[in-house]
Design a protein around this motif. Structure first.
Motif, PDB file in Angstrom:
ATOM      1  N   GLY A 259      11.935   4.854  18.421  1.00  0.00           N
ATOM      2  CA  GLY A 259      12.049   4.797  16.961  1.00  0.00           C
ATOM      3  C   GLY A 259      10.730   4.604  16.253  1.00  0.00           C
ATOM      4  N   GLY A 260      10.824   4.527  14.931  1.00  0.00           N
ATOM      5  CA  GLY A 260       9.641   4.312  14.096  1.00  0.00           C
ATOM      6  C   GLY A 260       8.893   5.587  13.747  1.00  0.00           C
ATOM      7  N   MET A 261       9.384   6.721  14.259  1.00  0.00           N
ATOM      8  CA  MET A 261       8.638   7.953  14.041  1.00  0.00           C
ATOM      9  C   MET A 261       8.910   8.583  12.676  1.00  0.00           C
ATOM     10  N   GLY A 262      10.077   8.287  12.095  1.00  0.00           N
ATOM     11  CA  GLY A 262      10.424   8.899  10.814  1.00  0.00           C
ATOM     12  C   GLY A 262       9.443   8.511   9.718  1.00  0.00           C
ATOM     13  N   VAL A 263       9.180   7.228   9.596  1.00  0.00           N
ATOM     14  CA  VAL A 263       8.237   6.756   8.569  1.00  0.00           C
ATOM     15  C   VAL A 263       6.827   7.261   8.879  1.00  0.00           C
ATOM     16  N   HIS A 264       6.508   7.306  10.155  1.00  0.00           N
ATOM     17  CA  HIS A 264       5.203   7.821  10.583  1.00  0.00           C
ATOM     18  C   HIS A 264       5.033   9.273  10.115  1.00  0.00           C
ATOM     19  N   MET A 265       6.106  10.048  10.234  1.00  0.00           N
ATOM     20  CA  MET A 265       6.053  11.440   9.783  1.00  0.00           C
ATOM     21  C   MET A 265       5.933  11.513   8.260  1.00  0.00           C
ATOM     22  N   MET A 266       6.670  10.634   7.568  1.00  0.00           N
ATOM     23  CA  MET A 266       6.574  10.623   6.092  1.00  0.00           C
ATOM     24  C   MET A 266       5.132  10.392   5.655  1.00  0.00           C
ATOM     25  N   ARG A 267       4.482   9.438   6.297  1.00  0.00           N
ATOM     26  CA  ARG A 267       3.098   9.103   5.920  1.00  0.00           C
ATOM     27  C   ARG A 267       2.137  10.242   6.238  1.00  0.00           C
ATOM     28  N   ASN A 268       2.314  10.809   7.425  1.00  0.00           N
ATOM     29  CA  ASN A 268       1.300  11.748   7.899  1.00  0.00           C
ATOM     30  C   ASN A 268       1.451  13.165   7.378  1.00  0.00           C
ATOM     31  N   PHE A 269       2.625  13.502   6.909  1.00  0.00           N
ATOM     32  CA  PHE A 269       2.806  14.864   6.383  1.00  0.00           C
ATOM     33  C   PHE A 269       2.671  14.919   4.862  1.00  0.00           C
ATOM     34  N   THR A 270       2.280  13.798   4.247  1.00  0.00           N
ATOM     35  CA  THR A 270       2.008  13.804   2.809  1.00  0.00           C
ATOM     36  C   THR A 270       0.623  13.182   2.592  1.00  0.00           C
ATOM     37  N   ASP A 271       0.124  13.297   1.379  1.00  0.00           N
ATOM     38  CA  ASP A 271      -1.161  12.669   1.063  1.00  0.00           C
ATOM     39  C   ASP A 271      -0.967  11.301   0.433  1.00  0.00           C
ATOM     40  N   GLU A 272       0.137  11.131  -0.276  1.00  0.00           N
ATOM     41  CA  GLU A 272       0.434   9.823  -0.879  1.00  0.00           C
ATOM     42  C   GLU A 272       1.913   9.543  -0.722  1.00  0.00           C
ATOM     43  N   LEU A 273       2.231   8.285  -0.445  1.00  0.00           N
ATOM     44  CA  LEU A 273       3.626   7.860  -0.327  1.00  0.00           C
ATOM     45  C   LEU A 273       3.748   6.534  -1.064  1.00  0.00           C
ATOM     46  N   HIS A 274       4.604   6.498  -2.083  1.00  0.00           N
ATOM     47  CA  HIS A 274       4.758   5.291  -2.901  1.00  0.00           C
ATOM     48  C   HIS A 274       6.226   4.869  -2.923  1.00  0.00           C
ATOM     49  N   TYR A 275       6.438   3.564  -2.973  1.00  0.00           N
ATOM     50  CA  TYR A 275       7.806   3.036  -3.046  1.00  0.00           C
ATOM     51  C   TYR A 275       7.947   2.135  -4.256  1.00  0.00           C
TER      52      TYR A 275
END
Lengths: 129, 140
Positions: free
Chosen positions: B105-121
């Motif tokens: 596990g833990g790969m989904g968030v890793h993909m979100m971060r790495n396939f975008t330039d900015e990620l905000h919540y």
């Protein structure tokens, strides 16, 4: 996802799962792989030629199949550790065939390409086991 | 920001795959670079699955997705009404660890971060989780 299974012989008999469609869920691949391993299959090649997309759940099922084979094999833990320390360890039991550009990107991001051999040719992949 | 797409509906895990292809086509037709579009849709897909699988515990749930163009950037906002969850606070997995000793596990968030330039919540005043993905230089 559609899954077709075939067998090929190199130095060892190899079970090949030919996957078609996005690899976005653990099932049905995990159950089919677990069934194969329970029936004595020890070498699995995942043919990703027709998998346009691999999600985190797809990575997870690859990881789970790795664990199934690793536990079943009774792999020499010390030899494995030495290989890991030397940076030369790849699974002798699970290999991947021909992932798409997207698939390879996801596998690389997860570091899976460091521990699983990736082949472009089925014959060479089978012979590598 | 020029809005290109908006969805606001109850969605299930089974329906997620069907979203990707038309979105990809829409964004490429709008002038998006195919590889950059593909990357950001990988990230969005992980966010949607995360919301449905963890947030709504596998049950269908309300999602709102807004996709827009701001200059050369692609901006995606995803809302859900699941319990608060901030993926930007999740520590990155150690992908150098061998699979034999690596936790699942833990790969989904890793993909979100790495396939975008900015990620905000942000947790909105209306009680929604809002995730914003930005990918630069998608449109030329």
């Amino acid at each position: 996802m559609e899954i077709r299974t075939s067998q090929a012989n190199g130095r060892f008999p190899v079970t090949i799962f030919h996957l078609k469609g996005d690899l976005m869920h653990e099932e049905p691949l995990y159950s089919q792989a677990a069934h194969a391993v329970a029936n004595g299959d020890q070498h699995i090649l995942l043919d990703l030629s027709e998998v346009p997309y691999v999600s985190s759940a797809g990575l997870r099922v690859i990881h789970l199949i790795f664990e199934l084979l690793h536990e079943k094999s009774g792999e020499d833990q010390e030899a494995m550790k030495r290989g890991i320390v030397a940076g030369s360890y790849t699974s002798p039991y699970l290999k991947l065939l021909n992932p798409s550009k997207n698939g390879l990107k996801v596998l690389s991001l997860g570091g899976y390409d460091m521990f699983l051999e990736i082949h472009k040719n089925q014959q060479a992949a089978v012979a590598s086991f | 920001m020029e809005q290109l797409y908006r969805l606001s509906q109850t969605t299930s895990l089974d329906a997620v795959a069907a979203l990707r292809q038309p979105l990809q086509q829409l964004l490429i037709t709008a002038g998006g670079d195919p590889e950059a579009v593909s990357d950001v849709l990988l990230a969005l897909n992980e966010a949607i699955i995360n919301s449905l699988h963890h947030g709504y515990q596998g049950q269908p749930g309300w999602l709102q997705i807004e996709i827009g163009r701001a200059g050369q950037s692609l901006v995606i906002q995803q809302y859900d009404k699941a319990p608060p969850f901030d993926p930007t606070a999740v520590p990155p997995p150690d992908t150098s660890l061998p699979l034999a000793v690596r936790p699942l596990g833990g790969m989904g968030v890793h993909m979100m971060r790495n396939f975008t330039d900015e990620l905000h919540y942000q947790r909105t005043a209306e009680g929604c989780n809002r995730l914003t993905f930005i990918k630069h230089n998608v449109f030329t």
